[in-house]
Design an enzyme around this catalytic site. Structure first.
Site, short mmCIF file in Angstrom:
data_model
loop_
_atom_site.label_atom_id
_atom_site.label_comp_id
_atom_site.label_asym_id
_atom_site.label_seq_id
_atom_site.Cartn_x
_atom_site.Cartn_y
_atom_site.Cartn_z
N ILE A 56 -3.85 9.33 -5.33
CA ILE A 56 -2.65 9.48 -6.16
C ILE A 56 -1.70 10.54 -5.62
O ILE A 56 -0.53 10.61 -6.04
CB ILE A 56 -3.05 9.83 -7.62
CG1 ILE A 56 -1.97 9.40 -8.61
CG2 ILE A 56 -3.36 11.33 -7.76
CD1 ILE A 56 -2.39 9.52 -10.07
N LEU A 115 0.85 -1.19 0.00
CA LEU A 115 0.00 0.00 0.00
C LEU A 115 0.89 1.25 0.00
O LEU A 115 1.08 1.90 1.02
CB LEU A 115 -0.93 0.01 1.21
CG LEU A 115 -1.81 -1.23 1.40
CD1 LEU A 115 -2.72 -1.03 2.60
CD2 LEU A 115 -2.62 -1.50 0.15
N GLU A 127 1.41 4.25 -2.91
CA GLU A 127 1.23 4.79 -4.26
C GLU A 127 2.54 5.35 -4.83
O GLU A 127 2.83 5.16 -6.02
CB GLU A 127 0.15 5.87 -4.24
CG GLU A 127 -1.27 5.34 -4.18
CD GLU A 127 -1.65 4.82 -2.80
OE1 GLU A 127 -2.63 4.06 -2.70
OE2 GLU A 127 -0.97 5.19 -1.82
N HIS A 132 -12.10 9.84 -1.68
CA HIS A 132 -12.44 8.84 -2.70
C HIS A 132 -13.15 9.43 -3.91
O HIS A 132 -13.38 8.73 -4.89
CB HIS A 132 -13.34 7.75 -2.11
CG HIS A 132 -12.68 6.86 -1.11
ND1 HIS A 132 -12.21 7.32 0.10
CD2 HIS A 132 -12.42 5.53 -1.14
CE1 HIS A 132 -11.69 6.31 0.78
NE2 HIS A 132 -11.80 5.22 0.05
#
Length: 332
Positions: A94, A65, A67, A136
């Site tokens: 991101i 996990l 990015e 999200h």
């Protein structure tokens, strides 16, 4: 074979993404997929479901996990000659990888004077309207359209999703591939079974019209289409332009439509301040100012973080807000 005889299957947008990924992995042994839970679990939206079983753990790779680590590793693999396709679970996730994209991914062709490229794809579901938690539901595409060296693509239909994703995977430069999760499973359409590509950098006229141009992309296309139907009922003919590629923008198509109608309404769910709509107005002023019969209107999200569930629908553009903008430019 006659084009009418070509085989198709009925797919949702997310199924078309999976179909494209299967086609890419089958066609190109240098392609691979990386991301959080993309393998065993098939991705948070199941866009990669079954691909690890079909192609193996070396080509569909579950990552930690991180990015920044995912994108940085993919960048190294791309420079070394592979073609990684990264899945970021939500566009709002991101940001830890922004430094890698801005500093390395987008600049490698320039700073190596063309000796190296980064043929990689970063897939990211984006947007509000699905009752997701904080971070999200962001629509921050303008952060990346302001980044020279990376292309930004956003399909609106299953057909476009497959053709543009395959084209993105074959592009010699990095591509951010935005997927409108609000419309992942909202409709189906016939998609060719065979491999095909669509040209990155080209938009499309979704509906011909004569009075006003509506410009949108991704999850806003169904909303704009509804608004156009409402406008038609009161005698206003709307032309709908779907950008499909947000960078580079199809300036010629925009100019062609605006010069035809003389009026424009730009619709995006991102906040107005710093949004892509501002760039589109600049293009219209540069190419078509003397054709305008009214100032260009924008219908956007508000200049606040995407709110929680109870206010999410109020934040997003609606057909009623778009219709109000249409009638405003028509009565100017």
């Amino acid at each position: 074979m006659n084009i009418t005889e070509k085989k198709t299957h009925s797919l949702t947008l997310v199924q078309a993404v999976k179909d494209a990924l299967h086609t890419i992995l089958s066609d190109d042994p240098s392609a691979l997929i990386m991301g959080e839970d993309v393998g065993k679990n098939g991705g948070v939206f199941r866009a990669t479901d079954g691909l690890q079983a079909a192609f193996g753990e070396d080509r569909v790779i579950d990552t930690p996990l991180s990015e920044s680590g995912i994108v940085g590793t993919a960048f190294g693999l791309a420079v070394a000659g592979l073609k990684p396709i990264v899945e970021i679970q939500f566009l709002g996730f991101i940001y830890p990888a922004y430094e890698q994209i801005m500093t390395h991914v987008s600049r490698i062709r320039s700073k190596s004077m063309g000796h190296y490229t980064a043929p990689m794809v970063i897939r990211a579901p984006y947007g509000a309207g699905v009752r997701a938690p904080e971070i999200h539901s962001d629509s921050t595409e303008a952060l990346f359209t302001h980044m020279p060296g990376i292309k930004v693509v956003c399909p609106s239909t299953p057909y476009d999703a497959k053709g543009l994703l395959i084209a993105a995977a074959e592009d010699p430069d990095p591509v951010l591939f935005l997927e409108p999760m609000r419309t992942y499973r909202s409709s189906r359409m016939d998609v060719p079974v065979e491999k095909y590509t669509l040209q990155i950098g080209k938009g499309r006229i979704r509906k011909e019209g004569s009075d006003v141009t509506l410009i949108a992309w991704g999850a806003m296309l169904p909303i704009v289409t509804t608004a156009a139907s409402m406008a038609e009922k009161i005698g206003i003919s709307c032309e709908i332009v779907d950008l499909l590629t947000l960078s580079p923008i199809d300036s010629d198509l925009i100019a062609q439509s605006i010069q035809k109608t003389g009026r424009g309404v730009i619709v995006h769910e991102a906040q107005a301040n710093g949004g892509l709509g501002n760039d589109l107005i600049g293009i219209i002023n540069d190419t078509s100012f003397l054709y305008l019969k009214a100032p260009i209107a924008r219908v956007t999200g508000f200049d606040v973080p995407v709110p929680f569930f109870s206010l999410e629908d109020y934040f997003l553009p609606t057909p009623e807000r778009i219709l109000h903008a249409i009638t405003d430019v028509m009565s100017f």
